[in-house]
Write an enzyme that holds these catalytic residues in place. Structure first.
Site, PDB file in Angstrom:
ATOM      1  N   GLU A 212      -0.676  -9.312  -1.198  1.00  0.00           N
ATOM      2  CA  GLU A 212      -2.108  -9.598  -1.022  1.00  0.00           C
ATOM      3  C   GLU A 212      -2.825  -9.569  -2.376  1.00  0.00           C
ATOM      4  OE1 GLU A 212      -2.505  -6.520   2.059  1.00  0.00           O
ATOM      5  OE2 GLU A 212      -3.405  -8.062   3.333  1.00  0.00           O
TER       6      GLU A 212
ATOM      7  N   GLY B 152       0.506  -5.164   0.714  1.00  0.00           N
ATOM      8  CA  GLY B 152      -0.641  -5.135  -0.180  1.00  0.00           C
ATOM      9  C   GLY B 152      -0.308  -5.692  -1.561  1.00  0.00           C
TER      10      GLY B 152
ATOM     11  N   GLU C 232       4.068  -5.721   7.047  1.00  0.00           N
ATOM     12  CA  GLU C 232       3.263  -4.713   7.744  1.00  0.00           C
ATOM     13  C   GLU C 232       3.649  -4.569   9.206  1.00  0.00           C
ATOM     14  OE1 GLU C 232       2.142  -6.857   5.541  1.00  0.00           O
ATOM     15  OE2 GLU C 232       0.618  -5.950   4.251  1.00  0.00           O
TER      16      GLU C 232
ATOM     17  N   ALA D  99       0.863  -1.170   0.000  1.00  0.00           N
ATOM     18  CA  ALA D  99       0.000   0.000   0.000  1.00  0.00           C
ATOM     19  C   ALA D  99       0.905   1.228   0.000  1.00  0.00           C
ATOM     20  CB  ALA D  99      -0.867  -0.013   1.249  1.00  0.00           C
TER      21      ALA D  99
HETATM   22  C1  3H9 Z   1       0.524  -2.441   3.361  1.00  0.00           C
HETATM   23  O1  3H9 Z   1       0.766  -2.879   2.281  1.00  0.00           O
HETATM   24  C2  3H9 Z   1      -0.828  -2.566   4.023  1.00  0.00           C
HETATM   25  C3  3H9 Z   1      -1.732  -3.560   3.362  1.00  0.00           C
HETATM   26  O2  3H9 Z   1      -1.604  -4.820   3.982  1.00  0.00           O
HETATM   27  C4  3H9 Z   1      -3.164  -3.204   3.570  1.00  0.00           C
HETATM   28  C5  3H9 Z   1      -3.671  -1.999   2.892  1.00  0.00           C
HETATM   29  C6  3H9 Z   1      -5.158  -1.791   3.052  1.00  0.00           C
HETATM   30  N1  3H9 Z   1       4.654   3.483   0.100  1.00  0.00           N
HETATM   31  O3  3H9 Z   1      13.402   1.808   0.550  1.00  0.00           O
HETATM   32  P1  3H9 Z   1      13.805   2.519  -0.671  1.00  0.00           P
HETATM   33  C7  3H9 Z   1       9.434   4.827  -1.200  1.00  0.00           C
HETATM   34  S1  3H9 Z   1       1.681  -1.609   4.268  1.00  0.00           S
HETATM   35  C8  3H9 Z   1       5.151   4.674  -0.216  1.00  0.00           C
HETATM   36  O4  3H9 Z   1      14.790   3.618  -0.547  1.00  0.00           O
HETATM   37  P2  3H9 Z   1      14.933   0.061  -1.672  1.00  0.00           P
HETATM   38  C9  3H9 Z   1      10.520   5.176  -0.199  1.00  0.00           C
HETATM   39  O5  3H9 Z   1      10.054   6.067   0.780  1.00  0.00           O
HETATM   40  C10 3H9 Z   1       3.088  -1.525   3.194  1.00  0.00           C
HETATM   41  N2  3H9 Z   1       6.446   4.887  -0.518  1.00  0.00           N
HETATM   42  O6  3H9 Z   1      14.287   1.513  -1.812  1.00  0.00           O
HETATM   43  C11 3H9 Z   1      11.572   5.775  -1.095  1.00  0.00           C
HETATM   44  O7  3H9 Z   1      11.178   7.098  -1.381  1.00  0.00           O
HETATM   45  P3  3H9 Z   1      12.289   8.243  -1.615  1.00  0.00           P
HETATM   46  C12 3H9 Z   1       3.804  -2.808   3.169  1.00  0.00           C
HETATM   47  C13 3H9 Z   1       7.262   3.842  -0.491  1.00  0.00           C
HETATM   48  O8  3H9 Z   1      15.122  -0.406  -3.055  1.00  0.00           O
HETATM   49  C14 3H9 Z   1      11.438   4.955  -2.376  1.00  0.00           C
HETATM   50  O9  3H9 Z   1      10.145   4.369  -2.338  1.00  0.00           O
HETATM   51  N3  3H9 Z   1       5.035  -2.652   2.396  1.00  0.00           N
HETATM   52  C15 3H9 Z   1       6.817   2.565  -0.159  1.00  0.00           C
HETATM   53  O10 3H9 Z   1      16.063   0.101  -0.726  1.00  0.00           O
HETATM   54  C16 3H9 Z   1      12.469   3.862  -2.501  1.00  0.00           C
HETATM   55  O11 3H9 Z   1      12.459   3.079  -1.310  1.00  0.00           O
HETATM   56  C17 3H9 Z   1       6.175  -2.264   2.968  1.00  0.00           C
HETATM   57  O12 3H9 Z   1       6.246  -2.069   4.160  1.00  0.00           O
HETATM   58  C18 3H9 Z   1       5.449   2.387   0.151  1.00  0.00           C
HETATM   59  N4  3H9 Z   1       4.928   1.206   0.454  1.00  0.00           N
HETATM   60  O13 3H9 Z   1      13.802  -0.821  -0.995  1.00  0.00           O
HETATM   61  C19 3H9 Z   1       7.342  -2.143   2.047  1.00  0.00           C
HETATM   62  N5  3H9 Z   1       7.866   1.712  -0.200  1.00  0.00           N
HETATM   63  O14 3H9 Z   1      13.091   7.787  -2.793  1.00  0.00           O
HETATM   64  C20 3H9 Z   1       8.093  -0.883   2.360  1.00  0.00           C
HETATM   65  C21 3H9 Z   1       8.929   2.442  -0.572  1.00  0.00           C
HETATM   66  O15 3H9 Z   1      11.489   9.484  -1.829  1.00  0.00           O
HETATM   67  N6  3H9 Z   1       9.192  -0.658   1.441  1.00  0.00           N
HETATM   68  N7  3H9 Z   1       8.587   3.724  -0.750  1.00  0.00           N
HETATM   69  O16 3H9 Z   1      13.076   8.262  -0.338  1.00  0.00           O
HETATM   70  C22 3H9 Z   1      10.362  -1.316   1.526  1.00  0.00           C
HETATM   71  O17 3H9 Z   1      10.572  -2.195   2.325  1.00  0.00           O
HETATM   72  C23 3H9 Z   1      11.448  -0.871   0.587  1.00  0.00           C
HETATM   73  O18 3H9 Z   1      11.158   0.414   0.163  1.00  0.00           O
HETATM   74  C24 3H9 Z   1      11.620  -1.782  -0.664  1.00  0.00           C
HETATM   75  C25 3H9 Z   1      12.609  -1.110  -1.651  1.00  0.00           C
HETATM   76  C26 3H9 Z   1      12.158  -3.139  -0.227  1.00  0.00           C
HETATM   77  C27 3H9 Z   1      10.310  -1.953  -1.389  1.00  0.00           C
END
Ligand code: 3H9
Length: 696
Positions: free
Chosen positions: A105, A102, A125, A63
């Site tokens: 999911e 998400g 999450e 999400a």
């Molecule tokens: C969810 O899904 C809830 C659902 O179950 C239910 C919903 C109803 N959203 O980390 P990076 C941005 S909860 C917005 O540097 P990497 C991040 O801020 C979510 N922005 O890259 C950064 O921005 P900036 C569950 C996001 O390659 C840029 O993307 N998912 C999101 O080292 C690059 O990120 C997670 O918790 C996001 N979801 O790592 C996953 N994700 O360039 C969270 C990233 O402006 N994300 N950004 O600083 C991660 O773990 C890592 O970002 C990922 C990439 C592994 C994906």
């Protein structure tokens, strides 16, 4: 703005592509785009199967976290997944990168999932203080069983494509072109007329546990330690338990309710703050993407002690050859023996393959010849914390290191500018402050000297990330950010003992607050003698700690310190209590009852005050940087968001007023509220507001 979701055709197969850089997060337009295209493909009689995929570096990583806390906008992810669920044509998610939260999911709303090799799939999450909120707690157990699903959801850690295939989370791994492979997979499903079973209808993996529900609690018990003090793990267990007896549609409603409650809670807000603060911290004003970092292929570390050895391991761990220099053969041998022992422990724990041990060790070049650093692209000094020694060393490094090499000091307190002055390449000098144990702790304070060249700073950040640290850039002052704030806390901790508390009271209040250990247990671990020796050199005295050290109580290594030890387990010692009470008498302090609340206020408010001074002086760029430092370097609980975020939740006026009182009661000028704290408290402002104002 171009559409973030598009559809094309490959004959009778529709390919829906999500293209919302950088990580295809499911913001509103993306959810709507997926829904519209799925409906279009569903209703188009000439389309017989649907492939759902992501453009760029990853399939959907979850999400959009920035949307949490804003009014939710339809279509919700649950609606998108419900629509997918009801499609009567084969639906195939083709995933790569990190299908997370998400994103995963969404794939579980498809009939099939295929993945590129190297894909990491998970429900993270929990790391944001949440639970999967779009069916994840119900569908993952249906696909992989409770035994695998529960630890995945409770840890938030992703699994590899290979493990996902073995567990039944994905149906195939596609080598080569993912989308072409997924289309082929779709055609094979059509040709074989494979039954289209929805994940929500799968019951087979739950049969055993439903017949023996006591097993559920056994599995929970194995992971219960992770649930201490946190709301999300308890909610996750509650939601997963529903798979035992609750129809999925009803269970999903309950899951959603739990999710919505967590989203508005302080714990999740704090953890989301840390998620973004950590990513912000690596961005330095004035150092844009146009500043190219220097190439680092070889490293050198001076000093094979605990710190030097740990630092060198970080490089070897990511395949960078590292020369490690000591002054004597004996010290070098001891250092290398410790490194080898650490790796052997990793083999025993299963985090390093036995056959990789020798490969890892082969990356080290141990030597007593300083000239051996001449090929290194980065040299990190980790010698004794003493200015003349460091200066002398940097003088020698200048003559040996190759032109353009980054010269870093791992000093934890000393003036990086003064060290840099002894060289003629001031721009190449930077501080890289690691935390002990350096091969484990994730924080790296990068200390920017007044003349540090922009590309050297950029290099330190890139190297920090490459060796899997969380880099935070700070300015020069005594103790930089982390240790400077720690000193504010240590002074108060000692005072609390003199005034009436015991080590277990102080440590207990802090562990209850969420720290993994309190200051006295930490002192025992690090060795009370370390601080004692350095205080003796500086001619200062810390009445209680120094009395303990003089009695030979150095902490864990002597079996006695602030506590008595059997192995690593500590218990309070009546002798220490007596010694503390005597110290109070000697110092003329009347002992009294000290409450837990007072302990927290006295230990953390002065840290917040010091943090405000640090911000005012520009030593830290953002309040979030300080939070990240305290989280990764000192174990501040993530669910409280770090000291500055926590201060906002307490209220800055309240903290300021209490500090004023303390300053008056004790006459201690350090408690006088910092100018910034005063200003924000007067304005009814917050540290977070300060960060937003700066960004705007
Ligand atoms: C969810 O899904 C809830 C659902 O179950 C239910 C919903 C109803 N959203 O980390 P990076 C941005 S909860 C917005 O540097 P990497 C991040 O801020 C979510 N922005 O890259 C950064 O921005 P900036 C569950 C996001 O390659 C840029 O993307 N998912 C999101 O080292 C690059 O990120 C997670 O918790 C996001 N979801 O790592 C996953 N994700 O360039 C969270 C990233 O402006 N994300 N950004 O600083 C991660 O773990 C890592 O970002 C990922 C990439 C592994 C994906």
């Amino acid at each position: 703005m171009t559409d973030p979701v598009s559809m094309r055709r490959d004959g009778n197969v529709a390919i829906i592509t999500i293209d919302n850089p950088p990580v295809n997060a499911l913001r509103h337009a993306v959810r709507k785009g997926i829904l519209d295209n799925v409906i279009a493909a569903r209703d188009d009689a000439s389309i017989e199967a649907i492939v759902l995929t992501g453009a760029g570096r990853t399939f959907v990583a979850g999400a959009d976290i920035t949307e949490f806390g804003k009014p939710p906008q339809s279509p919700h992810l649950i609606e998108v997944i419900a629509t997918l669920d009801d499609v009567k044509k084969p639906t195939i998610a083709a995933v790569h990168g990190t299908p997370l939260g998400g994103g995963l999911e969404l794939t579980m709303g498809c009939h099939f999932r295929v993945a590129a090799p190297g894909t990491r799939l998970g429900l993270p999450e929990i790391k944001l203080g949440l639970i999967p909120g779009a069916g994840g707690t119900q569908r993952l157990p249906r696909l992989v069983g409770i035994e695998k699903a529960l630890p995945m959801i409770l840890s938030g850690d992703p699994i590899s494509a290979k493990d996902a295939l073995a567990a039944g989370l994905v149906d195939d791994i596609i080598e080569g072109d993912l989308v072409a492979g997924a289309v082929k997979f779709a055609r094979s499903v059509l040709a074989a007329k494979r039954p289209l079973q929805r994940v929500k209808d799968r019951e087979d993996k739950l049969e055993d546990i439903r017949a023996n529900p006591a097993k559920f609690d056994e599995i929970v018990a194995q992971h219960a330690k992770k649930t201490r003090g946190l709301h999300a793990p308890a909610a996750a267990i509650e939601a997963i338990r529903l798979t035992l007896d609750t129809p999925i549609d009803e269970a999903q409603k309950k899951e959603r309710d739990l999710f919505l409650k967590l989203v508005v809670g302080e714990q999740s807000k704090s953890q989301r703050h840390i998620f973004f603060a950590e990513r912000e911290a690596g961005k330095v004003p004035g150092i844009g993407k146009d500043v190219a970092p220097r190439e680092i292929k070889k490293a050198a570390v001076i000093g094979a002690g605990t710190m030097g050895g740990g630092i060198a391991m970080n490089f070897a761990n990511v395949g960078i050859p590292v020369t490690i220099v000591e002054t004597s053969e004996d010290a070098l041998k001891r250092g290398m023996a410790t490194i080898e022992k650490n790796y052997q422990m990793s083999v025993q724990r299963g985090s390093l393959k036995a056959e990789d041990l020798s490969k890892r060790l082969a990356l080290f070049t141990p030597t007593t010849d300083l000239n051996a650093i001449k090929d290194a692209d980065i040299v990190i000094e980790a010698v004794f914390e003493n200015m003349p020694i460091k200066k002398e060393l940097f003088g020698r490094l200048e003559a040996i290191a190759k032109p353009g090499a980054v010269l870093a000091t791992n000093t934890s307190y000393l003036d990086v500018n003064e060290i840099a002055q002894v060289t003629h390449r001031i721009g190449d000098v930077v501080g890289m402050h690691f935390f002990s144990p350096a091969n484990v702790m994730k924080l790296l304070e990068i200390v920017r000297g007044k003349d540090t060249a922009p590309d050297v700073l950029a290099t330190a950040i890139v190297v920090g990330r490459a060796i899997k640290k969380v880099p935070v850039v700070v300015g020069v002052c005594h103790g930089f950010v982390g240790n400077r704030m720690l000193s504010a806390r240590s002074i108060e901790a000692e005072k609390l003992l003199l005034e009436g508390a015991l080590p277990q009271d102080v440590d207990g209040a802090l562990t209850e607050f969420g720290f993994p250990m309190g200051p006295f247990a930490m002192s025992d671990l690090a060795g009370i003698d370390v601080g004692w020796r350095s205080r003796k050199e500086r001619g200062v005295r810390n009445e209680i700690a120094d009395t303990l050290a003089e009695a030979g109580r150095f902490g864990q290594k002597t079996g006695k310190g602030f506590y008595l030890y059997e192995g690593r387990s500590a218990r309070p010692d009546p002798e220490v209590e007596k010694l503390i009470v005597d110290a109070s008498v000697r110092m003329g302090v009347k002992r009294r009852q000290v409450s837990k609340e007072e302990i927290i206020e006295r230990l953390i408010y002065p840290m917040v005050n010091e943090g405000a001074r640090i911000l005012d002086e520009g030593i830290a760029t953002r309040p979030g940087d300080i939070d990240v430092i305290w989280l990764y370097g000192y174990g501040f609980p993530a669910w409280r968001g770090g000291p500055m975020h926590w201060a906002d939740t307490v209220g800055l006026a309240k903290i300021r007023d209490r500090l004023k009182e303390l300053a008056k009661e004790t006459g201690d000028k350090r408690h006088e509220p910092a100018a910034l704290l005063n200003r924000l408290a007067d304005e009814g402002g917050t540290f977070a507001g300060l960060a937003t104002a700066k960004a705007a």
